[in-house]
Design a protein around this motif. Structure first.
Motif, PDB file in Angstrom:
ATOM      1  N   ARG A  28       2.408 -52.497  12.737  1.00  0.00           N
ATOM      2  CA  ARG A  28       3.598 -51.863  12.171  1.00  0.00           C
ATOM      3  C   ARG A  28       3.203 -51.067  10.930  1.00  0.00           C
ATOM      4  O   ARG A  28       2.162 -51.309  10.332  1.00  0.00           O
ATOM      5  CB  ARG A  28       4.613 -52.930  11.764  1.00  0.00           C
ATOM      6  N   VAL A  29       4.084 -50.187  10.516  1.00  0.00           N
ATOM      7  CA  VAL A  29       3.876 -49.452   9.273  1.00  0.00           C
ATOM      8  C   VAL A  29       4.050 -50.415   8.110  1.00  0.00           C
ATOM      9  O   VAL A  29       4.966 -51.242   8.095  1.00  0.00           O
ATOM     10  CB  VAL A  29       4.888 -48.289   9.151  1.00  0.00           C
ATOM     11  N   VAL A  30       3.146 -50.332   7.137  1.00  0.00           N
ATOM     12  CA  VAL A  30       3.180 -51.208   5.977  1.00  0.00           C
ATOM     13  C   VAL A  30       3.466 -50.356   4.741  1.00  0.00           C
ATOM     14  O   VAL A  30       2.806 -49.344   4.520  1.00  0.00           O
ATOM     15  CB  VAL A  30       1.833 -51.944   5.799  1.00  0.00           C
ATOM     16  N   TRP A  31       4.442 -50.767   3.961  1.00  0.00           N
ATOM     17  CA  TRP A  31       4.752 -50.093   2.706  1.00  0.00           C
ATOM     18  C   TRP A  31       4.021 -50.820   1.595  1.00  0.00           C
ATOM     19  O   TRP A  31       4.513 -51.805   1.059  1.00  0.00           O
ATOM     20  CB  TRP A  31       6.262 -50.090   2.455  1.00  0.00           C
ATOM     21  N   ALA A  32       2.820 -50.351   1.286  1.00  0.00           N
ATOM     22  CA  ALA A  32       1.998 -51.005   0.276  1.00  0.00           C
ATOM     23  C   ALA A  32       1.094 -49.963  -0.367  1.00  0.00           C
ATOM     24  O   ALA A  32       0.823 -48.910   0.213  1.00  0.00           O
ATOM     25  CB  ALA A  32       1.155 -52.109   0.917  1.00  0.00           C
ATOM     26  N   ASP A  33       0.620 -50.284  -1.540  1.00  0.00           N
ATOM     27  CA  ASP A  33      -0.322 -49.424  -2.240  1.00  0.00           C
ATOM     28  C   ASP A  33      -1.704 -49.651  -1.632  1.00  0.00           C
ATOM     29  O   ASP A  33      -2.251 -50.754  -1.738  1.00  0.00           O
ATOM     30  CB  ASP A  33      -0.315 -49.775  -3.728  1.00  0.00           C
ATOM     31  N   PRO A  34      -2.293 -48.634  -0.999  1.00  0.00           N
ATOM     32  CA  PRO A  34      -3.606 -48.826  -0.362  1.00  0.00           C
ATOM     33  C   PRO A  34      -4.669 -49.291  -1.350  1.00  0.00           C
ATOM     34  O   PRO A  34      -5.535 -50.088  -0.991  1.00  0.00           O
ATOM     35  CB  PRO A  34      -3.947 -47.435   0.189  1.00  0.00           C
TER      36      PRO A  34
END
Length: 127
Positions: A28-34
């Motif tokens: 899934r798409v993850v909303w996080a700071d790479p």
């Protein structure tokens, strides 16, 4: 991103540690700071290396997961829904109960000053 990070870390981790990965292709798409995810992964891998001075196995896994009501009953702070799991396991020495109680505290370490990733913090103010 995980493949790239591990590729860079292989030389630092060393040849005595066997790195195995099981990375799902359909995450899934993850909303996080790479950058933060990369930092967490780096810290976990370097800690694993330090816990396996004679070599061992480092296993990294990603997969789609979910928190359901059953899990939430056991962990009331959890929010139900879909998630992506990043799992890092190693065959190192592990942590004792006292260290486990502090594992999520910022800047917590069991390492001596100047060892590990804490050696760059706090930044020097001397010129």
């Amino acid at each position: 991103m995980i493949k790239e990070a591990i590729s860079l870390l292989r030389n630092v981790i060393g040849e005595r540690i066997d790195i195995q990965m099981e990375l799902a292709e359909d995450l899934r798409v993850v909303w996080a700071d790479p950058g933060q995810i990369e930092q967490v992964l780096m810290n976990l891998c370097l800690n694993a290396r330090d816990a396996m001075p004679d070599g061992g196995r480092l296993f990294i896994q990603t997969k789609n997961s979910a928190i359901d009501e059953e899990y939430r009953r056991l962990h009331p702070y959890a929010v139900t829904g879909p998630y992506v799991l990043l799992r890092v396991l190693d065959t190192g020495t592990g942590m004792d109960a006292a260290a486990l109680e502090h594992v999520f505290e910022p800047f917590f370490t069991t390492k001596e000053t100047g060892k590990g990733t804490d050696s760059a913090w706090p930044p020097s103010t001397e010129s």
